[in-house]
Design a protein around this motif. Structure first.
Motif, PDB file in Angstrom:
ATOM      1  N   PRO A 373       3.258  48.083 101.235  1.00  0.00           N
ATOM      2  CA  PRO A 373       3.782  46.736 101.473  1.00  0.00           C
ATOM      3  C   PRO A 373       2.706  45.656 101.504  1.00  0.00           C
ATOM      4  CG  PRO A 373       3.873  48.069 103.480  1.00  0.00           C
ATOM      5  CD  PRO A 373       3.525  48.986 102.363  1.00  0.00           C
ATOM      6  N   GLU A 374       1.511  45.982 102.015  1.00  0.00           N
ATOM      7  CA  GLU A 374       0.456  44.958 102.068  1.00  0.00           C
ATOM      8  C   GLU A 374       0.048  44.529 100.659  1.00  0.00           C
ATOM      9  OE1 GLU A 374       0.327  47.839 103.667  1.00  0.00           O
ATOM     10  OE2 GLU A 374       0.344  47.336 105.809  1.00  0.00           O
ATOM     11  N   LEU A 375      -0.126  45.506  99.769  1.00  0.00           N
ATOM     12  CA  LEU A 375      -0.489  45.164  98.393  1.00  0.00           C
ATOM     13  C   LEU A 375       0.686  44.497  97.677  1.00  0.00           C
ATOM     14  CD1 LEU A 375      -2.873  45.278  96.519  1.00  0.00           C
ATOM     15  CD2 LEU A 375      -2.166  47.561  95.786  1.00  0.00           C
ATOM     16  N   ALA A 376       1.901  44.885  98.036  1.00  0.00           N
ATOM     17  CA  ALA A 376       3.079  44.222  97.468  1.00  0.00           C
ATOM     18  C   ALA A 376       3.063  42.736  97.815  1.00  0.00           C
ATOM     19  CB  ALA A 376       4.358  44.880  97.974  1.00  0.00           C
ATOM     20  N   LEU A 377       2.684  42.406  99.043  1.00  0.00           N
ATOM     21  CA  LEU A 377       2.609  41.004  99.450  1.00  0.00           C
ATOM     22  C   LEU A 377       1.529  40.268  98.661  1.00  0.00           C
ATOM     23  CD1 LEU A 377       3.459  38.680 101.279  1.00  0.00           C
ATOM     24  CD2 LEU A 377       1.833  39.542 103.004  1.00  0.00           C
ATOM     25  N   VAL A 378       0.397  40.931  98.407  1.00  0.00           N
ATOM     26  CA  VAL A 378      -0.671  40.303  97.621  1.00  0.00           C
ATOM     27  C   VAL A 378      -0.141  39.887  96.243  1.00  0.00           C
ATOM     28  CG1 VAL A 378      -2.873  40.719  96.455  1.00  0.00           C
ATOM     29  CG2 VAL A 378      -2.542  41.481  98.821  1.00  0.00           C
ATOM     30  N   TYR A 379       0.586  40.778  95.589  1.00  0.00           N
ATOM     31  CA  TYR A 379       1.091  40.464  94.253  1.00  0.00           C
ATOM     32  C   TYR A 379       2.209  39.428  94.306  1.00  0.00           C
ATOM     33  CZ  TYR A 379      -1.644  43.562  91.339  1.00  0.00           C
ATOM     34  OH  TYR A 379      -2.674  44.138  90.635  1.00  0.00           O
ATOM     35  N   ASN A 380       3.018  39.466  95.363  1.00  0.00           N
ATOM     36  CA  ASN A 380       4.050  38.445  95.489  1.00  0.00           C
ATOM     37  C   ASN A 380       3.425  37.055  95.632  1.00  0.00           C
ATOM     38  OD1 ASN A 380       5.551  36.817  97.941  1.00  0.00           O
ATOM     39  ND2 ASN A 380       6.997  37.523  96.363  1.00  0.00           N
ATOM     40  N   GLU A 381       2.345  36.951  96.384  1.00  0.00           N
ATOM     41  CA  GLU A 381       1.713  35.649  96.560  1.00  0.00           C
ATOM     42  C   GLU A 381       0.970  35.211  95.307  1.00  0.00           C
ATOM     43  OE1 GLU A 381      -0.432  35.910 100.281  1.00  0.00           O
ATOM     44  OE2 GLU A 381       1.413  35.388 101.381  1.00  0.00           O
ATOM     45  N   LYS A 382       0.437  36.169  94.552  1.00  0.00           N
ATOM     46  CA  LYS A 382      -0.127  35.811  93.242  1.00  0.00           C
ATOM     47  C   LYS A 382       0.968  35.259  92.340  1.00  0.00           C
ATOM     48  CE  LYS A 382      -3.052  38.649  91.259  1.00  0.00           C
ATOM     49  NZ  LYS A 382      -3.702  39.888  90.754  1.00  0.00           N
ATOM     50  N   ALA A 383       2.151  35.854  92.429  1.00  0.00           N
ATOM     51  CA  ALA A 383       3.275  35.363  91.638  1.00  0.00           C
ATOM     52  C   ALA A 383       3.662  33.959  92.070  1.00  0.00           C
ATOM     53  CB  ALA A 383       4.470  36.310  91.785  1.00  0.00           C
ATOM     54  N   LEU A 384       3.753  33.723  93.377  1.00  0.00           N
ATOM     55  CA  LEU A 384       4.160  32.409  93.866  1.00  0.00           C
ATOM     56  C   LEU A 384       3.192  31.307  93.445  1.00  0.00           C
ATOM     57  CD1 LEU A 384       5.487  33.174  97.469  1.00  0.00           C
ATOM     58  CD2 LEU A 384       6.788  32.364  95.489  1.00  0.00           C
ATOM     59  N   ALA A 385       1.900  31.621  93.410  1.00  0.00           N
ATOM     60  CA  ALA A 385       0.921  30.612  93.005  1.00  0.00           C
ATOM     61  C   ALA A 385       1.210  30.088  91.604  1.00  0.00           C
ATOM     62  CB  ALA A 385      -0.489  31.200  93.083  1.00  0.00           C
ATOM     63  N   LEU A 386       1.710  30.944  90.736  1.00  0.00           N
ATOM     64  CA  LEU A 386       2.044  30.531  89.378  1.00  0.00           C
ATOM     65  C   LEU A 386       3.455  29.957  89.286  1.00  0.00           C
ATOM     66  CD1 LEU A 386       0.542  33.631  87.531  1.00  0.00           C
ATOM     67  CD2 LEU A 386      -0.407  31.313  87.524  1.00  0.00           C
ATOM     68  N   LEU A 387       4.384  30.561  89.987  1.00  0.00           N
ATOM     69  CA  LEU A 387       5.782  30.174  89.832  1.00  0.00           C
ATOM     70  C   LEU A 387       6.102  28.865  90.533  1.00  0.00           C
ATOM     71  CD1 LEU A 387       7.395  33.705  90.202  1.00  0.00           C
ATOM     72  CD2 LEU A 387       7.042  32.399  88.105  1.00  0.00           C
ATOM     73  N   LYS A 388       5.357  28.511  91.566  1.00  0.00           N
ATOM     74  CA  LYS A 388       5.565  27.197  92.186  1.00  0.00           C
ATOM     75  C   LYS A 388       5.242  26.067  91.215  1.00  0.00           C
ATOM     76  CE  LYS A 388       4.890  28.489  97.044  1.00  0.00           C
ATOM     77  NZ  LYS A 388       3.993  28.408  98.228  1.00  0.00           N
ATOM     78  N   VAL A 389       4.318  26.339  90.308  1.00  0.00           N
ATOM     79  CA  VAL A 389       4.008  25.363  89.255  1.00  0.00           C
ATOM     80  C   VAL A 389       5.077  25.405  88.165  1.00  0.00           C
ATOM     81  CG1 VAL A 389       2.334  24.673  87.504  1.00  0.00           C
ATOM     82  CG2 VAL A 389       1.548  25.509  89.740  1.00  0.00           C
ATOM     83  N   ALA A 390       5.416  26.603  87.719  1.00  0.00           N
ATOM     84  CA  ALA A 390       6.383  26.739  86.629  1.00  0.00           C
ATOM     85  C   ALA A 390       7.756  26.215  87.025  1.00  0.00           C
ATOM     86  CB  ALA A 390       6.474  28.205  86.202  1.00  0.00           C
ATOM     87  N   TYR A 391       8.143  26.405  88.291  1.00  0.00           N
ATOM     88  CA  TYR A 391       9.485  26.034  88.753  1.00  0.00           C
ATOM     89  C   TYR A 391       9.453  24.861  89.720  1.00  0.00           C
ATOM     90  CZ  TYR A 391      10.806  30.623  86.862  1.00  0.00           C
ATOM     91  OH  TYR A 391      11.014  31.693  86.049  1.00  0.00           O
ATOM     92  N   ARG A 392       8.476  23.989  89.566  1.00  0.00           N
ATOM     93  CA  ARG A 392       8.376  22.865  90.513  1.00  0.00           C
ATOM     94  C   ARG A 392       9.594  21.946  90.437  1.00  0.00           C
ATOM     95  NH1 ARG A 392       4.349  22.225  86.714  1.00  0.00           N
ATOM     96  NH2 ARG A 392       4.620  20.505  85.199  1.00  0.00           N
ATOM     97  N   ASP A 393      10.281  21.922  89.303  1.00  0.00           N
ATOM     98  CA  ASP A 393      11.485  21.104  89.166  1.00  0.00           C
ATOM     99  C   ASP A 393      12.761  21.929  89.242  1.00  0.00           C
ATOM    100  OD1 ASP A 393       9.911  18.785  88.784  1.00  0.00           O
ATOM    101  OD2 ASP A 393       9.690  19.268  86.643  1.00  0.00           O
ATOM    102  N   ASP A 394      12.640  23.177  89.635  1.00  0.00           N
ATOM    103  CA  ASP A 394      13.805  24.071  89.668  1.00  0.00           C
ATOM    104  C   ASP A 394      13.731  24.942  90.920  1.00  0.00           C
ATOM    105  OD1 ASP A 394      15.984  25.662  89.172  1.00  0.00           O
ATOM    106  OD2 ASP A 394      15.322  26.373  87.210  1.00  0.00           O
ATOM    107  N   PRO A 395      14.028  24.369  92.079  1.00  0.00           N
ATOM    108  CA  PRO A 395      13.909  25.142  93.326  1.00  0.00           C
ATOM    109  C   PRO A 395      14.830  26.353  93.388  1.00  0.00           C
ATOM    110  CG  PRO A 395      15.003  23.021  93.708  1.00  0.00           C
ATOM    111  CD  PRO A 395      14.441  22.972  92.323  1.00  0.00           C
ATOM    112  N   GLN A 396      15.956  26.308  92.699  1.00  0.00           N
ATOM    113  CA  GLN A 396      16.854  27.459  92.702  1.00  0.00           C
ATOM    114  C   GLN A 396      16.205  28.668  92.036  1.00  0.00           C
ATOM    115  OE1 GLN A 396      19.170  26.420  95.133  1.00  0.00           O
ATOM    116  NE2 GLN A 396      20.437  27.796  93.908  1.00  0.00           N
TER     117      GLN A 396
END
Length: 415
Positions: A373-396
């Motif tokens: 789970p700890e490493l799973a969280l690391v990859y989830n946060e790596k994903a969020l760093a990119l997806l917050k930019v990609a989906y900045r106009d699409d919160p859903q």
């Protein structure tokens, strides 16, 4: 063009390989070039579902074990079982299965103490052609009773053939197995004209030797090959229509249409073939057929590697990773995820970054299933760093990834 992207997420259902088969009553209006194409004898070209028994009849017999029947009698029974999808009365296993294989009709592809492999082909009265691969090895190597066998034709052509398995452990602890399929006559021509054929068996690729290739060529189909359009626009249009069906959620229709035209992509360029097998895999996965979806994605990956389409290679690899995770085949899921991440990390484009974010999050799900789970969280946060930019106009669109982050933090008690 990119393969239709369908990636896994939390809550996806895990189902068996014999569920939700396409209904034979579903019909899809194919482009007129396919509906109206004529064969050399002037008849309309048929576009039928694959030539093996229905998935229902295959699955009904999937749990049965048939006895090993050697020689020509075995081949006759096995060829017959394809058409009937049932097992005839068995006979006791022979005392010397390797000798029986060597005396059987067909061509030996391997003849070693640890591996005897025989290829046999038979033309039937109705024009169809049966193909059987029989093996004797120290252990059983075919894990499923019904699956898709990739048959590679020359460098960049692929057929996906539904096969059924017969398997019988031997008294000495060895395992005799056979897999069998049937070709419609007009779909056998790629094997008749090939300069190279490779069978991608469950334990590895087996290129046909010179004798095996000559043996395939010795069979002349009873019907000519269909006359198909050869312009890329026709096939591109068909792929676009299949993608539109998936985008509209018409998954059964998309699958039925894709299965119908599957035999006609064997000799298309690798970029078209790669895109097609990605779409077919998506349709199969959405209709809950994980095993056949994985086979489709694996062929798509091979073709996209040849085509050099890095983004589509990443997409299809990520889809395969999700399917393998749902099948609980986690080492294979991890390997496919590695391939997807490597492909996306090599792209410096907005689309590539968004896809990389999705692949990171899918890796997070794999790591969770692996008990990390700890490493799973690391990859989830790596994903969020990119997806917050990609989906900045699409919160859903961003919300599911944020929910995954919240879940992981709660699970490992991280503020």
């Amino acid at each position: 063009m990119n393969v239709a992207l369908v990636t896994g997420g939390p809550g996806a259902a895990t189902v068996g390989p014999c569920t939700a088969a396409p209904s034979p009553d579903l019909h899809y209006r194919l482009p007129s070039a396919f509906n109206d194409a004529s064969s050399k004898n002037g008849r309309a070209m048929p576009i039928d579902l694959d030539e093996v028994p229905s998935r229902g009849s295959q699955c009904a017999s999937a749990g049965k074990r048939r006895s090993w029947i050697p020689g020509a009698a075995f081949l006759a029974v096995l060829f017959g079982s394809i058409a009937l999808a049932q097992s005839p009365p068995g006979t006791p296993p022979p005392a010397s299965a390797p000798a029986d294989l060597r005396q059987s009709k067909g061509v030996l592809l391997a003849d070693r103490p640890d591996d005897t492999l025989l290829l046999a082909v038979e033309a039937f009265d109705d024009g169809s052609i049966g193909l059987v691969v029989s093996s004797l090895a120290p252990r059983c190597r075919v894990p499923e009773d019904v699956f898709d066998l990739p048959v590679q034709v020359d460098r960049a052509g692929f057929q996906l053939k539904h096969v059924i398995r017969q398997q019988q452990p031997q008294p000495d602890g060895a395992c005799a197995e056979s897999i069998a399929t049937v070709y419609q006559a007009e779909h056998y021509w790629p094997l008749k004209t090939a300069t190279a054929v490779t069978l991608h068996l469950p334990w590895g690729a087996v290129p046909l030797n010179e004798a095996g290739l000559a043996y395939l060529k010795s069979i002349t189909p009873a019907r000519p090959p269909p006359a198909l359009p050869d312009d890329a626009a026709t096939y591109s249009g068909l792929l676009d229509q299949l993608t539109e069906l998936l985008a509209a959620g018409r998954n059964q229709e998309a699958r039925a249409a894709a299965e119908k035209v599957l035999p006609y992509f064997v000799q298309r360029p690798p970029d078209e073939g790669g895109r097609f097998f990605g779409i077919l895999g998506t349709a199969r996965r959405r209709t809950s057929d994980l095993s056949l979806a994985a086979a489709s994605f694996e062929v798509g990956i091979r073709l996209l590697e040849i085509a050099g389409d890095t983004h589509s290679l990443g997409v299809v690899s990520d889809n395969l990773a999700t399917v393998r995770r749902l099948q609980k085949r986690l080492p294979e899921a991890e390997a496919a995820s590695d391939r997807a991440i490597a492909a996306f990390e090599s792209l410096d484009t907005p689309g590539g970054k968004a896809s990389l974010g999705g692949a990171y999050n899918n890796r997070s799900l794999i790591l969770w299933d692996q008990g990390s789970p700890e490493l799973a969280l690391v990859y989830n946060e790596k994903a969020l760093a990119l997806l917050k930019v990609a989906y900045r106009d699409d919160p859903q669109a961003l919300r599911p990834f944020l929910e995954d982050n919240k879940f992981l933090r709660k699970a490992i008690k991280t503020p």
